[in-house]
Design an enzyme around this catalytic site. Sequence first.
Site, short mmCIF file in Angstrom:
data_model
loop_
_atom_site.label_atom_id
_atom_site.label_comp_id
_atom_site.label_asym_id
_atom_site.label_seq_id
_atom_site.Cartn_x
_atom_site.Cartn_y
_atom_site.Cartn_z
N SER A 73 36.29 -40.44 -14.16
CA SER A 73 36.19 -39.99 -12.77
C SER A 73 34.73 -40.02 -12.34
O SER A 73 33.83 -39.87 -13.17
CB SER A 73 36.73 -38.57 -12.67
N SER A 74 34.52 -40.15 -11.03
CA SER A 74 33.13 -40.22 -10.55
C SER A 74 32.40 -38.88 -10.68
O SER A 74 31.19 -38.83 -10.51
CB SER A 74 33.09 -40.70 -9.10
N CYS A 75 33.12 -37.80 -11.01
CA CYS A 75 32.43 -36.51 -11.17
C CYS A 75 31.64 -36.42 -12.46
O CYS A 75 30.97 -35.41 -12.71
CB CYS A 75 33.41 -35.35 -11.05
N TYR A 110 35.76 -30.42 -16.60
CA TYR A 110 36.50 -31.70 -16.52
C TYR A 110 35.54 -32.86 -16.78
O TYR A 110 35.84 -33.78 -17.55
CB TYR A 110 37.12 -31.80 -15.13
N LYS A 117 35.48 -35.82 -19.71
CA LYS A 117 35.50 -37.26 -19.42
C LYS A 117 34.29 -37.97 -20.01
O LYS A 117 34.39 -39.11 -20.49
CB LYS A 117 35.57 -37.48 -17.90
N HIS A 126 43.73 -32.47 -4.26
CA HIS A 126 42.46 -32.98 -3.73
C HIS A 126 42.52 -32.99 -2.20
O HIS A 126 43.57 -32.77 -1.60
CB HIS A 126 42.18 -34.39 -4.25
P1 GDP Z 1 35.81 -32.96 -5.12
O1 GDP Z 1 35.66 -34.36 -4.60
O2 GDP Z 1 35.75 -32.87 -6.61
O3 GDP Z 1 34.84 -32.03 -4.46
O4 GDP Z 1 37.29 -32.46 -4.82
P2 GDP Z 1 38.22 -32.25 -3.54
O5 GDP Z 1 38.90 -33.51 -3.21
O6 GDP Z 1 39.09 -31.08 -3.88
O7 GDP Z 1 37.27 -31.78 -2.34
C1 GDP Z 1 36.44 -32.67 -1.64
C2 GDP Z 1 35.82 -31.98 -0.45
O8 GDP Z 1 36.82 -31.74 0.55
C3 GDP Z 1 35.17 -30.62 -0.74
O9 GDP Z 1 33.99 -30.53 0.03
C4 GDP Z 1 36.23 -29.64 -0.22
O10 GDP Z 1 35.69 -28.38 0.15
C5 GDP Z 1 36.72 -30.40 1.01
N1 GDP Z 1 38.02 -29.97 1.53
C6 GDP Z 1 38.30 -29.69 2.83
N2 GDP Z 1 39.56 -29.27 2.99
C7 GDP Z 1 40.14 -29.30 1.76
C8 GDP Z 1 41.45 -28.99 1.28
O11 GDP Z 1 42.34 -28.59 2.02
N3 GDP Z 1 41.66 -29.17 -0.06
C9 GDP Z 1 40.68 -29.63 -0.90
N4 GDP Z 1 40.97 -29.80 -2.20
N5 GDP Z 1 39.43 -29.90 -0.48
C10 GDP Z 1 39.15 -29.76 0.83
#
Ligand code: GDP
Length: 308
Positions: free
Chosen positions: A108-110, A137, A141, A180
């Site tokens: 994953s890119s994280c 996580y 990875k 996500h």
């Molecule tokens: P990340 O890419 O590992 O940070 O994982 P996420 O896909 O969960 O979140 C990406 C970004 O979207 C973060 O800045 C979250 O705060 C934002 N975000 C906004 N609304 C939502 C939501 O309803 N769910 C999630 N998971 N993230 C959200």
Amino acid sequence: MEKNSKIYIAGHRGMVGSAIHRYLIGKGFNNFLLRTSAELDLRNQLAVNNFFETEKPEYVFLAAAKVGGIISNNTYRADFIYENTMIQSNIIHASYVTKVNKLLFLGSSCIYPKLAPQPMSEDLLLTGPLEYTNEPYAIAKIAGIKMCDAYREQYGCNFISVMPTNLYGPNDNYDLQNAHVLPSLLRKFHEAKINNIPAVTVWGTGSPLREFLHADDLASASCFLMEKYDAAGLVNIGTGTDLTIAALASMIKEVVEYEGAIVYDHTKPDGTPRKLLDVSKLHDLGWKHTIELRDGITAVYNSYKLEN
Ligand code: GDP
């Protein structure tokens, strides 16, 4: 890979594994080894060893993992590091012992440092501290990447690692606490539309930048690399373009045709400010994505509507 090669897809019911399975079926491959988690607990070393000794897969796609969004990663920190290190260690080691021809490990890119220069090229791995919310996580990875490289160096195993950007597609997780951002927002906008709710809440500030790739494109890239790439290190898989969470929210709002407002919940974390992959290595190898974001979201929303 021959059309009748014995191919084990670990995690074939997940979004990534199911996309790889669909893609390979479409290309005429016909000899799959598949096990649900109820049939084979990949955290159990003995069970994994027995499975590999009995079935002797020739090719392995390691797409099984415990995955989740920002809150899920941050809440179940122990589960994320434990389950992922166990699953991948068991499969990688068993693949070495039973002489698997080739294994592809999905990360994953994280795995890249929180404040890595953008776009992030493969050589930025381990050059700075990770984002706290998904550090367990990411550490798992990174261990997987280093295991593939170590087994290549010490034992000559053809094990490769690929790092996809944020993914979306069929069989995604729509559970609002654990999902996500893209599937979460799709569900929130859809439910707000059908229930006439006046506003949708988006977590954080809306300013973080994210890149999104359709799972079918990831499957195509993974199979391309399974055929063409035989080297240590990792290969990024993405589109090479990103957008703010606010722009993503607007796009989903348009696709869903929701008329209400968007509000931001600043008590929720933003996570990494930007996470854009440098995909020049993949482009140089000869692969490029085909599904643009708006088209991909529209396709996913059309099937989501039918199922919900
Ligand atoms: P990340 O890419 O590992 O940070 O994982 P996420 O896909 O969960 O979140 C990406 C970004 O979207 C973060 O800045 C979250 O705060 C934002 N975000 C906004 N609304 C939502 C939501 O309803 N769910 C999630 N998971 N993230 C959200």
